[in-house]
Design a protein around this motif. Structure first.
Motif, PDB file in Angstrom:
ATOM      1  N   GLY A   1       0.825  -1.206   0.000  1.00 28.24           N
ATOM      2  CA  GLY A   1       0.000   0.000   0.000  1.00 28.24           C
ATOM      3  C   GLY A   1       0.857   1.253   0.000  1.00 28.24           C
ATOM      4  N   LEU A   2       1.838   1.284   0.891  1.00 27.31           N
ATOM      5  CA  LEU A   2       2.755   2.434   0.936  1.00 27.31           C
ATOM      6  C   LEU A   2       3.532   2.550  -0.376  1.00 27.31           C
ATOM      7  N   PHE A   3       3.962   1.405  -0.848  1.00 30.85           N
ATOM      8  CA  PHE A   3       4.758   1.402  -2.080  1.00 30.85           C
ATOM      9  C   PHE A   3       3.928   1.933  -3.252  1.00 30.85           C
ATOM     10  N   GLY A   4       2.709   1.418  -3.364  1.00 35.99           N
ATOM     11  CA  GLY A   4       1.869   1.851  -4.476  1.00 35.99           C
ATOM     12  C   GLY A   4       1.555   3.336  -4.418  1.00 35.99           C
ATOM     13  N   ARG A   5       1.404   3.834  -3.221  1.00 33.54           N
ATOM     14  CA  ARG A   5       1.039   5.244  -3.076  1.00 33.54           C
ATOM     15  C   ARG A   5       2.227   6.176  -3.294  1.00 33.54           C
ATOM     16  N   TYR A   6       3.378   5.795  -2.782  1.00 39.50           N
ATOM     17  CA  TYR A   6       4.486   6.751  -2.790  1.00 39.50           C
ATOM     18  C   TYR A   6       5.659   6.432  -3.713  1.00 39.50           C
ATOM     19  N   ALA A   7       5.754   5.213  -4.185  1.00 43.28           N
ATOM     20  CA  ALA A   7       6.906   4.892  -5.034  1.00 43.28           C
ATOM     21  C   ALA A   7       6.950   5.745  -6.307  1.00 43.28           C
TER      22      ALA A   7
ATOM     23  N   GLU B   1      17.172   2.556  -8.369  1.00 38.31           N
ATOM     24  CA  GLU B   1      17.929   1.954  -7.263  1.00 38.31           C
ATOM     25  C   GLU B   1      17.709   2.719  -5.963  1.00 38.31           C
ATOM     26  N   ILE B   2      17.633   4.028  -6.085  1.00 40.68           N
ATOM     27  CA  ILE B   2      17.420   4.841  -4.882  1.00 40.68           C
ATOM     28  C   ILE B   2      16.050   4.536  -4.271  1.00 40.68           C
ATOM     29  N   VAL B   3      15.053   4.437  -5.132  1.00 41.25           N
ATOM     30  CA  VAL B   3      13.708   4.116  -4.644  1.00 41.25           C
ATOM     31  C   VAL B   3      13.714   2.741  -3.981  1.00 41.25           C
ATOM     32  N   GLN B   4      14.376   1.803  -4.599  1.00 33.10           N
ATOM     33  CA  GLN B   4      14.417   0.452  -4.028  1.00 33.10           C
ATOM     34  C   GLN B   4      15.117   0.461  -2.669  1.00 33.10           C
ATOM     35  N   GLU B   5      16.228   1.174  -2.572  1.00 31.92           N
ATOM     36  CA  GLU B   5      16.937   1.253  -1.289  1.00 31.92           C
ATOM     37  C   GLU B   5      16.051   1.864  -0.213  1.00 31.92           C
TER      38      GLU B   5
ATOM     39  N   PHE C   1      12.732   2.041  -0.031  1.00 32.12           N
ATOM     40  CA  PHE C   1      11.622   1.196   0.388  1.00 32.12           C
ATOM     41  C   PHE C   1      12.107  -0.084   1.077  1.00 32.12           C
ATOM     42  N   LEU C   2      13.287  -0.529   0.727  1.00 30.92           N
ATOM     43  CA  LEU C   2      13.869  -1.650   1.463  1.00 30.92           C
ATOM     44  C   LEU C   2      14.089  -1.236   2.918  1.00 30.92           C
TER      45      LEU C   2
END
Lengths: 227, 193
Positions: free
Chosen positions: B28-34, B53-57, B59-60
């Motif tokens: 949910g957070l990922f879908g809203r803010y990624a 890569e920055i986004v992945q880091e 959210f990881l």
């Protein structure tokens, strides 16, 4: 006593934009420390953090690889050290153990049948690509023997039911070691497993509850021998 | 209750749920803010792969350390965007040569698409309005203030780098930042009412 927050506010605005540097970094820390438990300081910090973040909302959103969330969850599933999750996943009782024992027989049986088939392709001297054997869809893994990290991707996969997921297992010496837990989207999935899979004799995929149990409880829908 | 309040309340529930290992809350957070995070990272670093890569880091980090969120320090969105921005700025400052190539990547498309994630009903209504409002607030700033705010936030430049590049005294850079951010804060607080 009313304190003057003008200097703090000025530096907080710069820091909120990640632009504070030089002596001002220490100056702000010092001023905040001098103010101690300062509600106005907290209010200013939160307000300017929110203001800076709002600037991001001025940009048009950019599509992100939809599999990224799956990768993050799958990659960190084993390393996260989530005690609650582990407890939740582990509390299955003796009936589950009986079921697991039966399933392991099936998995090991698959190993015996498939042992002679070997990997389907080699990309180069190091990397190996292995196509899993299954009845519906395609499931593939790429890895470098002896190195940590394996990438999985699949298409045309059966969609697990509500509260279910696909769980990837490394079978070694007849024991199933939990790999990653993924949920396909429109039959597709991509996942990364931060582990050296080359010690496994066979890889397997089962449909499990979304709690991702520590041991398989159903028959494999995909298998791939690595030896 | 305002839409913003509802969104923030939901965001905080999601963060709390992520702390218990709830993958749906994370998605949910990922879908809203990624998508917003990717836009921000891309704007700063100007390289799609690096932005990804920055986004992945970031959210990881959310998945592994959801307890890093402190409500006293701002909204969930502030927390997320700050993580992304810190990483993006660090990347830019570490790799100045890539930054100099930034203009070449100016043609990178920033599409007008919002994620169609099923949980994005609120976002679908709220973000376009918010986007317009934030852009209007930025546009209303005096040029000299907007330029500094944008160079800092979107360009990843520090106050001293800006002072050196523009010839302005450091004190002027800071005071213009303060004035600009005060106006933005007032405009954006008005938006949330």
């Amino acid at each position: 006593m009313t304190r003057d927050h003008a200097a703090i506010e000025e530096l907080l605005t710069v820091r909120a934009l990640d632009a504070l540097d030089g002596d001002d970094v220490q100056a702000l820390d010092r001023m905040l420390a001098e103010h101690g438990d300062c509600e106005e300081c907290r209010t200013l910090q939160a307000a300017y953090a929110d203001t800076a973040a709002m600037l991001a909302a001025s940009l048009d959103p950019v599509d992100v690889d939809p599999a990224m969330a799956d990768r993050i969850v799958a990659t960190s599933g084993r390393a996260r050290g989530d005690p609650d999750g582990d407890a939740r996943r582990g509390g299955r009782g003796w009936m589950a153990i009986v079921a697991v024992a039966a399933v392991l027989v099936l998995v090991v049986g698959s190993l015996a049948v498939l042992r002679d088939r070997g990997p389907d392709a080699s990309v180069n001297w190091a990397q190996r690509v292995v196509a899993f054997d299954g009845t519906s869809g395609e499931f593939t893994m790429a890895y470098v023997p002896g190195q940590s990290g394996a990438v999985f991707w699949g298409e045309g996969l059966p969609q697990p039911g509500t509260d279910e997921a696909l769980e990837i297992w490394m079978i070694q010496d007849g024991t199933a070691v939990r790999g990653a837990c993924v949920v396909p989207a429109d039959g597709r999935v991509a996942a990364f497993l931060d582990a050296d899979v080359s010690d496994a004799e066979v890889m397997a995929v089962t449909v499990e509850s979304s709690s991702c149990p520590e041991q398989p409880t159903t028959d494999p829908i995909f298998t791939a021998p690595l030896v | 209750m305002e839409t913003t309040d509802l969104s923030e309340a939901r965001d905080r529930r999601w963060v709390a749920a992520v702390a218990t290992g709830d993958e749906d809350a994370f998605r949910g957070l990922f879908g809203r803010y990624a998508p917003m995070a990717k836009a921000l990272a891309l704007r700063v670093v100007r390289q799609p792969q690096m932005a990804e890569e920055i986004v992945q880091e970031a959210f990881l980090s959310v998945w592994r350390h959801p307890d890093g969120y402190e409500p006293d320090r701002g909204s969930v969105r502030s927390w997320l965007m700050a993580m992304v921005h810190h990483r993006a700025v660090d990347t830019v400052r570490r790799e100045e040569s890539q930054r100099r190539r930034a203009d070449q990547a100016a043609s990178v498309g920033l599409r007008d698409e919002v994620s169609d994630h099923a949980e994005e009903v609120v976002a679908a209504v709220e973000l376009p309005r918010e986007r317009r409002a934030v852009r209007a607030a930025l546009a209303d700033l005096p040029d000299e203030q907007r330029a500094i705010v944008e160079r800092m936030y979107f360009g990843g430049e520090s106050q001293r780098q800006i002072a050196a590049a523009t010839g302005l005294p450091l004190g002027t850079v800071k005071s213009r930042t303060l004035l600009g951010m005060r106006k933005l804060r007032a405009a954006l607080e008005e938006l949330e009412r």
